[in-house]
Motif scaffolding. Structure first.
Motif, PDB file in Angstrom:
ATOM      1  N   GLU A  35       0.806  -1.219   0.000  1.00 15.79           N
ATOM      2  CA  GLU A  35       0.000   0.000   0.000  1.00 15.79           C
ATOM      3  C   GLU A  35       0.841   1.271   0.000  1.00 15.79           C
ATOM      4  O   GLU A  35       0.315   2.365  -0.230  1.00 15.79           O
ATOM      5  CB  GLU A  35      -0.938  -0.022   1.202  1.00 15.79           C
ATOM      6  CG  GLU A  35      -1.968  -1.158   1.134  1.00 15.79           C
ATOM      7  CD  GLU A  35      -2.702  -1.400   2.441  1.00 15.79           C
ATOM      8  OE1 GLU A  35      -3.613  -2.247   2.455  1.00 15.79           O
ATOM      9  OE2 GLU A  35      -2.357  -0.746   3.451  1.00 15.79           O
ATOM     10  N   LEU A  36       2.156   1.141   0.239  1.00 17.83           N
ATOM     11  CA  LEU A  36       3.025   2.316   0.231  1.00 17.83           C
ATOM     12  C   LEU A  36       3.065   2.983  -1.146  1.00 17.83           C
ATOM     13  O   LEU A  36       3.344   4.177  -1.249  1.00 17.83           O
ATOM     14  CB  LEU A  36       4.445   1.935   0.659  1.00 17.83           C
ATOM     15  CG  LEU A  36       4.634   1.608   2.140  1.00 17.83           C
ATOM     16  CD1 LEU A  36       5.969   0.935   2.390  1.00 17.83           C
ATOM     17  CD2 LEU A  36       4.527   2.881   2.978  1.00 17.83           C
ATOM     18  N   ALA A  37       2.773   2.228  -2.177  1.00 10.61           N
ATOM     19  CA  ALA A  37       2.792   2.808  -3.530  1.00 10.61           C
ATOM     20  C   ALA A  37       1.659   3.789  -3.764  1.00 10.61           C
ATOM     21  O   ALA A  37       1.710   4.594  -4.704  1.00 10.61           O
ATOM     22  CB  ALA A  37       2.734   1.694  -4.573  1.00 10.61           C
ATOM     23  N   GLY A  38       0.626   3.775  -2.897  1.00 10.17           N
ATOM     24  CA  GLY A  38      -0.524   4.642  -3.109  1.00 10.17           C
ATOM     25  C   GLY A  38      -0.672   5.760  -2.099  1.00 10.17           C
ATOM     26  O   GLY A  38      -1.755   6.359  -1.999  1.00 10.17           O
ATOM     27  N   ILE A  39       0.374   6.078  -1.365  1.00  9.43           N
ATOM     28  CA  ILE A  39       0.255   7.083  -0.299  1.00  9.43           C
ATOM     29  C   ILE A  39       0.603   8.484  -0.765  1.00  9.43           C
ATOM     30  O   ILE A  39      -0.090   9.454  -0.440  1.00  9.43           O
ATOM     31  CB  ILE A  39       1.130   6.675   0.907  1.00  9.43           C
ATOM     32  CG1 ILE A  39       0.529   5.443   1.589  1.00  9.43           C
ATOM     33  CG2 ILE A  39       1.258   7.835   1.903  1.00  9.43           C
ATOM     34  CD1 ILE A  39       1.341   4.934   2.758  1.00  9.43           C
ATOM     35  N   VAL A  40       1.679   8.629  -1.550  1.00 10.02           N
ATOM     36  CA  VAL A  40       2.131   9.966  -1.950  1.00 10.02           C
ATOM     37  C   VAL A  40       1.372  10.421  -3.193  1.00 10.02           C
ATOM     38  O   VAL A  40       1.454   9.776  -4.243  1.00 10.02           O
ATOM     39  CB  VAL A  40       3.645   9.977  -2.232  1.00 10.02           C
ATOM     40  CG1 VAL A  40       4.094  11.385  -2.652  1.00 10.02           C
ATOM     41  CG2 VAL A  40       4.422   9.531  -0.999  1.00 10.02           C
ATOM     42  N   PRO A  41       0.632  11.532  -3.130  1.00 11.37           N
ATOM     43  CA  PRO A  41      -0.101  12.032  -4.305  1.00 11.37           C
ATOM     44  C   PRO A  41       0.857  12.445  -5.421  1.00 11.37           C
ATOM     45  O   PRO A  41       2.003  12.847  -5.157  1.00 11.37           O
ATOM     46  CB  PRO A  41      -0.865  13.243  -3.763  1.00 11.37           C
ATOM     47  CG  PRO A  41      -0.856  13.077  -2.274  1.00 11.37           C
ATOM     48  CD  PRO A  41       0.397  12.360  -1.939  1.00 11.37           C
ATOM     49  N   ASP A  42       0.399  12.350  -6.637  1.00 11.60           N
ATOM     50  CA  ASP A  42       1.231  12.762  -7.769  1.00 11.60           C
ATOM     51  C   ASP A  42       1.534  14.254  -7.694  1.00 11.60           C
ATOM     52  O   ASP A  42       2.621  14.702  -8.056  1.00 11.60           O
ATOM     53  CB  ASP A  42       0.522  12.417  -9.080  1.00 11.60           C
ATOM     54  CG  ASP A  42       1.416  12.631 -10.291  1.00 11.60           C
ATOM     55  OD1 ASP A  42       2.625  12.342 -10.198  1.00 11.60           O
ATOM     56  OD2 ASP A  42       0.912  13.090 -11.326  1.00 11.60           O
ATOM     57  N   ASP A  43       0.582  15.052  -7.215  1.00  9.49           N
ATOM     58  CA  ASP A  43       0.775  16.484  -7.008  1.00  9.49           C
ATOM     59  C   ASP A  43       1.247  16.680  -5.572  1.00  9.49           C
ATOM     60  O   ASP A  43       0.480  16.497  -4.617  1.00  9.49           O
ATOM     61  CB  ASP A  43      -0.526  17.234  -7.252  1.00  9.49           C
ATOM     62  CG  ASP A  43      -0.362  18.752  -7.161  1.00  9.49           C
ATOM     63  OD1 ASP A  43       0.704  19.216  -6.697  1.00  9.49           O
ATOM     64  OD2 ASP A  43      -1.316  19.467  -7.528  1.00  9.49           O
ATOM     65  N   LEU A  44       2.512  17.050  -5.394  1.00  7.38           N
ATOM     66  CA  LEU A  44       3.081  17.150  -4.045  1.00  7.38           C
ATOM     67  C   LEU A  44       2.506  18.314  -3.246  1.00  7.38           C
ATOM     68  O   LEU A  44       2.794  18.427  -2.052  1.00  7.38           O
ATOM     69  CB  LEU A  44       4.610  17.264  -4.134  1.00  7.38           C
ATOM     70  CG  LEU A  44       5.336  16.028  -4.683  1.00  7.38           C
ATOM     71  CD1 LEU A  44       6.846  16.246  -4.659  1.00  7.38           C
ATOM     72  CD2 LEU A  44       4.966  14.782  -3.883  1.00  7.38           C
ATOM     73  N   ARG A  45       1.709  19.152  -3.874  1.00 12.17           N
ATOM     74  CA  ARG A  45       1.046  20.210  -3.109  1.00 12.17           C
ATOM     75  C   ARG A  45      -0.096  19.634  -2.267  1.00 12.17           C
ATOM     76  O   ARG A  45      -0.594  20.308  -1.361  1.00 12.17           O
ATOM     77  CB  ARG A  45       0.521  21.289  -4.052  1.00 12.17           C
ATOM     78  CG  ARG A  45       1.623  22.115  -4.722  1.00 12.17           C
ATOM     79  CD  ARG A  45       1.078  23.035  -5.783  1.00 12.17           C
ATOM     80  NE  ARG A  45       0.494  22.294  -6.901  1.00 12.17           N
ATOM     81  CZ  ARG A  45       0.057  22.857  -8.020  1.00 12.17           C
ATOM     82  NH1 ARG A  45       0.161  24.173  -8.174  1.00 12.17           N
ATOM     83  NH2 ARG A  45      -0.459  22.119  -8.987  1.00 12.17           N
ATOM     84  N   THR A  46      -0.486  18.407  -2.549  1.00 16.64           N
ATOM     85  CA  THR A  46      -1.520  17.738  -1.764  1.00 16.64           C
ATOM     86  C   THR A  46      -0.864  17.047  -0.578  1.00 16.64           C
ATOM     87  O   THR A  46      -0.002  16.191  -0.764  1.00 16.64           O
ATOM     88  CB  THR A  46      -2.266  16.688  -2.614  1.00 16.64           C
ATOM     89  OG1 THR A  46      -2.808  17.322  -3.767  1.00 16.64           O
ATOM     90  CG2 THR A  46      -3.373  16.029  -1.815  1.00 16.64           C
TER      91      THR A  46
END
Length: 531
Positions: A282-293
């Motif tokens: 599940e670590l692959a789905g934690i960081v949003p593609d837009d780092l401002r999120t």
């Protein structure tokens, strides 16, 4: 300990989108890794094999204990340069006869293993890791020396490698050279300055100057064997301590040398580890593609810490920085993880106190980056953000427990420094494919340059066209975006590799095991904290 409770929904649209973006970035990274693994390509690989020789990674595999992991370092070195990805050398940490060693292996399929400027950076980083963590250094040597076409960038800084080999030996860190082919010119000092040297009969060639150079310098006629062959060095010069029959025999002898080192770890042993309660996939789905999120780093901790257990420190104060205690593969760690990106005075003071506590407890520190830097603005300047940020950087700079850093998202400005970026000597630093690092974000930097350019034009009484401004901003944003990406940074050896987020626990576990080869002791004092 407190068990972290995950609020992440892996099936949510946000997680699904983040995972897809991460997998796309990983595919790009994998394609570049494949170039490093290919070495000089099929033509030179087959030519090397036709001579009855093993490839660099095959030598490493036979050197290491069966089924032992190998933590390869800086595999993307030289990316984006004129030199092949990988920099014609393979480096990493592996286990030999139960002993964790740093291994450096020249790749002779890439220009004969000749060294370019990136080879030097990558090799010296590996030597630095051996020194900091008191791990034996094993060089698997086959190199034609410096790539003479770039000697101006190699000769001066390259001398540091020989200096460092002697310093390792003086510090009681064993150095071993297994010579499989050429080790010429300056490269002859690698075996010359190693504690233990193995050469292969009729294969190894070690000389300061080969027959052509000797002919030019002195007029003397000589051949490879009498000038620098393995038999000569074993029987006449004494440079070779062991004479191997072939490459496999050399690797066997190398393993026996390590077995006889009587090497002992000086750090404390780990407790029995416990798996996290949540799936690392599940670590692959934690960081949003837009780092401002923003994202919650506790979701990462829940998937890398033993038993997902974490005792948070000052949770209600300076909430955009998460600090606390946990274990990772049985090793105690203090964690500093950015939550909302910006570091305020409260976060800075909290970090400084926490780092002091970790040093008092002789506990390694783990920094998980996602910061846009320290807060700016009149209110914050008047509130002392400079001295509070300096307090945090002071604590990081003078802390003597091992530091490990992982760039998950943004790592901008002085926040990169306060979170123990490369310049602050973390024992290991890795990036996720989602990471970005620069002096500031592309839009902010372009905007600053725009404001300065407009002000300059106004002061000189010159017009400043909006069209020119827009073109300038677009060009700057493209440049900074490209230069902040993991491939660019890893290519310059500003990290130790770009890793799959799902491998984070394993990679950090290997690193923690490695750092415990050296004593783990906190600082006796810090610099003056401006209050």
């Amino acid at each position: 300990m407190t068990v972290l409770r995950s609020r992440l929904d892996p099936a949510s649209p946000a997680c699904t989108a983040a995972r897809e973006a991460m997998l796309a970035k990983l595919a790009e990274i994998d394609a570049e890794h494949a170039k490093a693994l290919a070495g000089g390509g099929p033509k030179y690989t087959e030519r090397h094999r036709s001579r009855g020789k093993l490839l660099a990674r095959e030598r490493i595999e036979l050197l290491l204990d069966p089924d032992a992991p190998f933590l390869e370092l800086s595999p993307l070195a030289a990316w984006g340069s004129d030199h092949p990805v990988g920099a014609s050398v393979v480096t990493g940490v592996g286990v030999v006869e139960g002993v964790e060693c740093v291994v450096v292996a020249n790749d002779p399929t890439v220009r004969g293993g000749a060294s370019n400027p990136w080879t030097g950076r990558k090799t010296m980083r590996a030597v630095e890791i051996a020194e900091q963590n008191r791990m034996p250094l094993v060089n698997l040597v086959e190199s034609g020396g410096a790539d003479l076409s770039g000697q101006s960038e190699i000769f001066i800084p390259g001398g540091r490698l020989f200096r460092d080999l002697t310093r390792l030996s003086a510090a009681g860190v064993p150095t071993i050279a297994l010579v499989f082919g050429n080790s010429t010119a300056g490269g002859a000092y690698v075996p010359g300055m190693s504690d233990h040297v193995v050469m292969v009969r009729e294969r190894s060639k070690v000389f300061l100057g080969g027959p052509p150079l000797v002919k030019m310098a002195t007029g003397e006629e000589s051949d490879d064997e009498s000038l620098g062959g393995a038999e000569m060095h074993a029987r006449v010069s004494g440079l070779a301590d062991h004479l191997a029959d072939d490459e496999h025999d050399a690797l066997r002898i190398g393993r026996r040398i390590v077995a006889r080192l009587n090497h002992r770890k000086r750090g404390p042993s780990p407790a029995r580890p416990a798996d996290p309660l949540y799936d690392p996939e599940e670590l692959a789905g934690i960081v949003p593609d837009d780092l401002r999120t923003p994202f919650d780093p506790r979701e990462v901790l829940a998937r890398i810490l033993d038993g997902s257990e974490f005792d948070e420190f000052k949770p209600a104060y300076g909430a955009s920085l998460v600090t606390g205690w946990g274990r990772l593969h049985g090793h105690p760690v203090g964690v500093l993880a950015n939550a909302q990106g910006v570091l305020f005075s409260e976060e800075s003071q909290k970090a400084a106190q926490f780092i002091q506590l970790a040093d008092r407890a002789d506990t390694p520190l783990l920094f998980l980056h996602n910061t846009t830097g320290y807060m700016v603005g009149k209110e914050y300047e008047q509130g002392g953000i400079i001295k509070h940020g300096a307090m945090m950087i002071n604590a990081v700079s003078n802390s003597t427990v091992p530091h490990l850093s992982v760039l998950m998202g943004a790592s901008y400005g002085a926040g990169h420094y306060g979170m123990c970026g490369r310049a602050y000597d973390p024992r290991f630093l890795f990036s996720w494919p989602s990471a970005k690092s620069a002096v500031m974000g592309p839009e902010q930097l372009a905007g600053v340059l725009s404001i300065v350019a407009r002000a300059s034009a106004h002061a000189k009484g010159r017009p400043y066209a909006d069209e020119d401004d827009a073109a300038m901003r677009e060009a700057v944003e493209r440049q900074i975006e490209a230069e902040s990406l993991p491939l660019f940074l890893s290519g310059r050896v500003y990290d130790d590799g770009v890793i799959d987020p799902r491998d984070t626990r394993t990679v950090l576990g290997l690193c923690l095991s490695a750092v415990h080869n050296a004593p783990v002791r906190g600082a006796d004092g810090f610099g003056v904290f401006r209050m």
